[in-house]
Enzyme design. Sequence first.
Site, PDB file in Angstrom:
ATOM      1  N   ASP A  13      45.660  34.565  51.111  1.00  0.00           N
ATOM      2  CA  ASP A  13      45.823  33.661  49.968  1.00  0.00           C
ATOM      3  C   ASP A  13      46.478  32.339  50.342  1.00  0.00           C
ATOM      4  O   ASP A  13      47.186  31.729  49.534  1.00  0.00           O
ATOM      5  CB  ASP A  13      46.635  34.346  48.842  1.00  0.00           C
ATOM      6  N   LYS A  16      42.554  29.227  51.871  1.00  0.00           N
ATOM      7  CA  LYS A  16      41.459  29.030  52.836  1.00  0.00           C
ATOM      8  C   LYS A  16      40.229  28.469  52.127  1.00  0.00           C
ATOM      9  O   LYS A  16      39.539  27.607  52.660  1.00  0.00           O
ATOM     10  CB  LYS A  16      41.099  30.369  53.496  1.00  0.00           C
ATOM     11  N   GLY A  40      39.705  37.013  47.692  1.00  0.00           N
ATOM     12  CA  GLY A  40      39.517  36.198  46.496  1.00  0.00           C
ATOM     13  C   GLY A  40      39.834  34.764  46.862  1.00  0.00           C
ATOM     14  O   GLY A  40      40.995  34.429  47.085  1.00  0.00           O
ATOM     15  N   HIS A  41      38.792  33.938  46.995  1.00  0.00           N
ATOM     16  CA  HIS A  41      38.984  32.544  47.403  1.00  0.00           C
ATOM     17  C   HIS A  41      38.668  31.659  46.204  1.00  0.00           C
ATOM     18  O   HIS A  41      37.554  31.685  45.691  1.00  0.00           O
ATOM     19  CB  HIS A  41      38.073  32.198  48.592  1.00  0.00           C
ATOM     20  N   THR A  42      39.650  30.903  45.767  1.00  0.00           N
ATOM     21  CA  THR A  42      39.483  30.066  44.577  1.00  0.00           C
ATOM     22  C   THR A  42      39.261  28.622  44.995  1.00  0.00           C
ATOM     23  O   THR A  42      40.005  28.096  45.829  1.00  0.00           O
ATOM     24  CB  THR A  42      40.754  30.141  43.699  1.00  0.00           C
ATOM     25  N   GLN A 227      41.493  37.305  54.149  1.00  0.00           N
ATOM     26  CA  GLN A 227      42.859  37.794  54.397  1.00  0.00           C
ATOM     27  C   GLN A 227      43.581  36.796  55.317  1.00  0.00           C
ATOM     28  O   GLN A 227      43.316  35.613  55.236  1.00  0.00           O
ATOM     29  CB  GLN A 227      42.871  39.217  54.972  1.00  0.00           C
TER      30      GLN A 227
HETATM   31  P1  GDP Z   1      42.522  32.014  49.674  1.00  0.00           P
HETATM   32  O1  GDP Z   1      42.305  33.462  49.394  1.00  0.00           O
HETATM   33  O2  GDP Z   1      43.190  31.777  50.971  1.00  0.00           O
HETATM   34  O3  GDP Z   1      41.282  31.176  49.530  1.00  0.00           O
HETATM   35  O4  GDP Z   1      43.552  31.516  48.557  1.00  0.00           O
HETATM   36  P2  GDP Z   1      43.532  31.885  46.987  1.00  0.00           P
HETATM   37  O5  GDP Z   1      42.374  31.202  46.362  1.00  0.00           O
HETATM   38  O6  GDP Z   1      43.654  33.351  46.795  1.00  0.00           O
HETATM   39  O7  GDP Z   1      44.915  31.270  46.520  1.00  0.00           O
HETATM   40  C1  GDP Z   1      45.179  29.910  46.611  1.00  0.00           C
HETATM   41  C2  GDP Z   1      45.389  29.346  45.189  1.00  0.00           C
HETATM   42  O8  GDP Z   1      46.048  28.101  45.281  1.00  0.00           O
HETATM   43  C3  GDP Z   1      44.099  29.070  44.457  1.00  0.00           C
HETATM   44  O9  GDP Z   1      44.295  29.340  43.089  1.00  0.00           O
HETATM   45  C4  GDP Z   1      43.867  27.577  44.677  1.00  0.00           C
HETATM   46  O10 GDP Z   1      43.120  26.968  43.634  1.00  0.00           O
HETATM   47  C5  GDP Z   1      45.275  27.069  44.687  1.00  0.00           C
HETATM   48  N1  GDP Z   1      45.530  25.894  45.527  1.00  0.00           N
HETATM   49  C6  GDP Z   1      44.902  25.509  46.667  1.00  0.00           C
HETATM   50  N2  GDP Z   1      45.521  24.464  47.224  1.00  0.00           N
HETATM   51  C7  GDP Z   1      46.559  24.177  46.423  1.00  0.00           C
HETATM   52  C8  GDP Z   1      47.611  23.206  46.485  1.00  0.00           C
HETATM   53  O11 GDP Z   1      47.727  22.415  47.411  1.00  0.00           O
HETATM   54  N3  GDP Z   1      48.512  23.211  45.455  1.00  0.00           N
HETATM   55  C9  GDP Z   1      48.444  24.088  44.429  1.00  0.00           C
HETATM   56  N4  GDP Z   1      49.364  24.012  43.479  1.00  0.00           N
HETATM   57  N5  GDP Z   1      47.482  25.037  44.347  1.00  0.00           N
HETATM   58  C10 GDP Z   1      46.573  25.073  45.339  1.00  0.00           C
HETATM   59  P1  IMO Z   2      42.180  36.613  50.736  1.00  0.00           P
HETATM   60  O1  IMO Z   2      40.908  36.493  51.528  1.00  0.00           O
HETATM   61  C1  IMO Z   2      45.983  38.697  50.208  1.00  0.00           C
HETATM   62  C2  IMO Z   2      46.053  42.975  51.138  1.00  0.00           C
HETATM   63  C3  IMO Z   2      46.218  43.970  50.018  1.00  0.00           C
HETATM   64  C4  IMO Z   2      46.990  45.060  50.737  1.00  0.00           C
HETATM   65  C5  IMO Z   2      46.359  45.040  52.131  1.00  0.00           C
HETATM   66  C6  IMO Z   2      45.271  46.094  52.321  1.00  0.00           C
HETATM   67  O2  IMO Z   2      42.025  36.262  49.301  1.00  0.00           O
HETATM   68  O3  IMO Z   2      43.309  35.914  51.425  1.00  0.00           O
HETATM   69  P2  IMO Z   2      42.767  46.304  51.465  1.00  0.00           P
HETATM   70  O4  IMO Z   2      42.200  46.389  50.076  1.00  0.00           O
HETATM   71  O5  IMO Z   2      42.236  45.164  52.252  1.00  0.00           O
HETATM   72  O6  IMO Z   2      42.670  47.609  52.216  1.00  0.00           O
HETATM   73  O7  IMO Z   2      44.350  46.052  51.253  1.00  0.00           O
HETATM   74  O8  IMO Z   2      45.787  43.766  52.287  1.00  0.00           O
HETATM   75  N1  IMO Z   2      44.912  42.035  50.975  1.00  0.00           N
HETATM   76  C7  IMO Z   2      45.058  40.737  50.694  1.00  0.00           C
HETATM   77  N2  IMO Z   2      46.168  40.012  50.423  1.00  0.00           N
HETATM   78  N3  IMO Z   2      44.780  38.083  50.261  1.00  0.00           N
HETATM   79  C8  IMO Z   2      43.660  38.792  50.542  1.00  0.00           C
HETATM   80  O9  IMO Z   2      42.462  38.206  50.730  1.00  0.00           O
HETATM   81  C9  IMO Z   2      43.766  40.184  50.742  1.00  0.00           C
HETATM   82  N4  IMO Z   2      42.888  41.170  51.017  1.00  0.00           N
HETATM   83  C10 IMO Z   2      43.607  42.295  51.168  1.00  0.00           C
HETATM   84  O10 IMO Z   2      46.946  43.423  48.935  1.00  0.00           O
HETATM   85  O11 IMO Z   2      48.328  44.680  50.888  1.00  0.00           O
HETATM   86 MG    MG Z   3      42.865  34.941  47.995  1.00  0.00          MG
END
Ligand code: GDP
Ligand code: IMO
Ligand code: MG
Length: 429
Positions: A13, A16, A40-42, A227
Site C-alpha cells: 500500500d 504503487k 488493491g491499487h487505487t 504487496q
Molecule cells: P498500492 O496498493 O501501493 O497501490 O497503494 P493503495 O492504493 O492501497 O494505497 C495508497 C492510497 O493513497 C490510495 O488511496 C491512493 O489514492 C492514495 N495516494 C497516493 N498517493 C498519495 C499522496 O501522495 N497523498 C495522499 N494523501 N494520498 C495518496
Molecule cells: P497491495 O498490492 C498490504 C498482507 C495481508 C496479510 C499478509 C498475507 O495493495 O500493496 P495474503 O492474503 O496475501 O495471504 O495476506 O499480507 N497483504 C497486503 N498488505 N497491501 C497489499 O497489497 C497486501 N496484500 C497482502 O494484510 O498481512
Molecule cells: Mg494497496
Amino acid sequence: MPSTCVVGLQWGDEAKGKIVDLLCDRHDAVVRYQGGANAGHTVVVDGTTYKLSLIPTGILRPGITAVIGNGVVIHPPALLAEVERLSGQGVDFKGRLLISDRAHVILPYHLAEERLTEESSSTADHLGTTRRGIGPCYKDKVGRVHGVRVGDLYHPERFRSHVARIVEYKNRLLTAMLPDYTPLDGPTVADEYLGYGEKLRDYVADTTAWLHHAIESGKSLMFEGAQGSLLDVDHGSYPYVTSSNSSAAGIAAGSGVPTRHINRWIGIVKAYCTRVGGGPFPTEQDNPVGERIRQVGREYGTVTGRPRRCGWFDAVATRHGARVSGATEVAVMLLDVLSGHESIQVAVAYEDKHGKRVTDFPADLDDLAECRPVYKTLPGWSEDLTKARSWNELPATAKSYIEFLATELKVPVSIVSVGPDRRQTIHVT
Ligand code: GDP
Ligand code: IMO
Ligand code: MG
C-alpha cells in the site's frame, strides 16, 4: 527499449498504483508478476477513482497492454467481476488484457482452507490474511499434485477428472477439520470453472512468449509489484508475509523475463509506515500519532476495509526492502499526510533486547518483535503540501526530511507525491 520495475519497499500500500499509472505511458505493456486479488491499487485520474486488484494498472492508459503473468494466482470470478467493474467505468479491454496460461487458479476449496488457519482456535495460527485464497493456492502450486493452471481450463476432459480427484481429497480434509464445511461437488465445480474459462478465453495466452516477442521488437515493459518487499515470502517479516516473492526478486520467475531487460528500478515508499494484518512493526504508533496518520492518510485497506496500522518511517526495514529489490531510485508518497506534526521521527536503527544496536533487518520473528526503534527526531512543517508542484515549493523542513530519507536508504529520491491525483507529483531533479 528500456523497461521499468515499480515495487513497494515496505509492507504494501505504498501507492504503487499511482506511480505505475503516472509513468506507464512511456511503456507498451504493464505486467503483474505475483500475488492476486489480495492487492488493491487505487488510482485517481481527474477526480475519478479506479481500484485495481488483479488487473495491471496499465489498463487505465489507452494503447497499453495489461499482462497478468504466470506468477499471479487468479480467482476467475474475482477477475471477471473486476473486468465488469472497470468496463462500467469506461475502460476498454478489447485486445488489451493478456492472462498467462501458466498462472495458477484459485478454487473454492482454497478459500475454505484459508479459514482452517485464519479461524483456528489457536490465535498463533492467525496471520491476518486478506482471505482471498492466495496462500492455499500457492501451496498447491508448489505441492504440484493439486495445482490447477489457467491453461487446464481448455482441456475439459482432463480438467474434469483432475478436479474430481482434488475435490474428493479436499472434501475429506475439510470435512474433518472445518465443522461448518459443506462438501463441494466435483462436477459442479468443474463446470463452473470451465464456464469461467470460456468467458476468459480471448485473454488467455502464452504471456512469456508474448513478452519476449515484445522485447525483441523493441517494446518497453513496466513490471508492477503487488504487496511490498517486506511481505516477500523469502525476504520479508516471515511468517507474517504473503505467499509470493513480492519484492523485485519475483519478476523473473513470475513473468519469464530475465531482469537484465530492466534498467529502471523504482522503489515506492510511504513517507511513514503502514501495515495490515499481523506481525511485528517496530515503529508502530498505537496512539494519537498513529490515529492521526490513519485519519489524514485514509489508511483503511482497499481490499478488506481493515484499518491499517500506522507508524513512523522505519529506515532499517525499508533499507532492507530497497536492498533486496535493488531500487536505484525512490518515490516518496503521501508526504502531505505528515503536515502538522511538530516533529517527525525516523527509526535509524533498532536496539535489541541486550541493548545492542541493530542496523540490518532481523530475520527472526521474535528478534524483530523485541527490537526497539532508535529514533532520529526531525522538525515537522505545518504547511499544506497538496498544492506543491515543484521541489522549491516544499517547506525547507519537508525538503530536509526527504533528503534525510534518501541518505538513510542510500538511494536517491526521484519523485515526491503530495496527493492521490496524477498532478500532485513532484519530479525531483
Ligand atoms: P498500492 O496498493 O501501493 O497501490 O497503494 P493503495 O492504493 O492501497 O494505497 C495508497 C492510497 O493513497 C490510495 O488511496 C491512493 O489514492 C492514495 N495516494 C497516493 N498517493 C498519495 C499522496 O501522495 N497523498 C495522499 N494523501 N494520498 C495518496
Ligand atoms: P497491495 O498490492 C498490504 C498482507 C495481508 C496479510 C499478509 C498475507 O495493495 O500493496 P495474503 O492474503 O496475501 O495471504 O495476506 O499480507 N497483504 C497486503 N498488505 N497491501 C497489499 O497489497 C497486501 N496484500 C497482502 O494484510 O498481512
Ligand atoms: Mg494497496
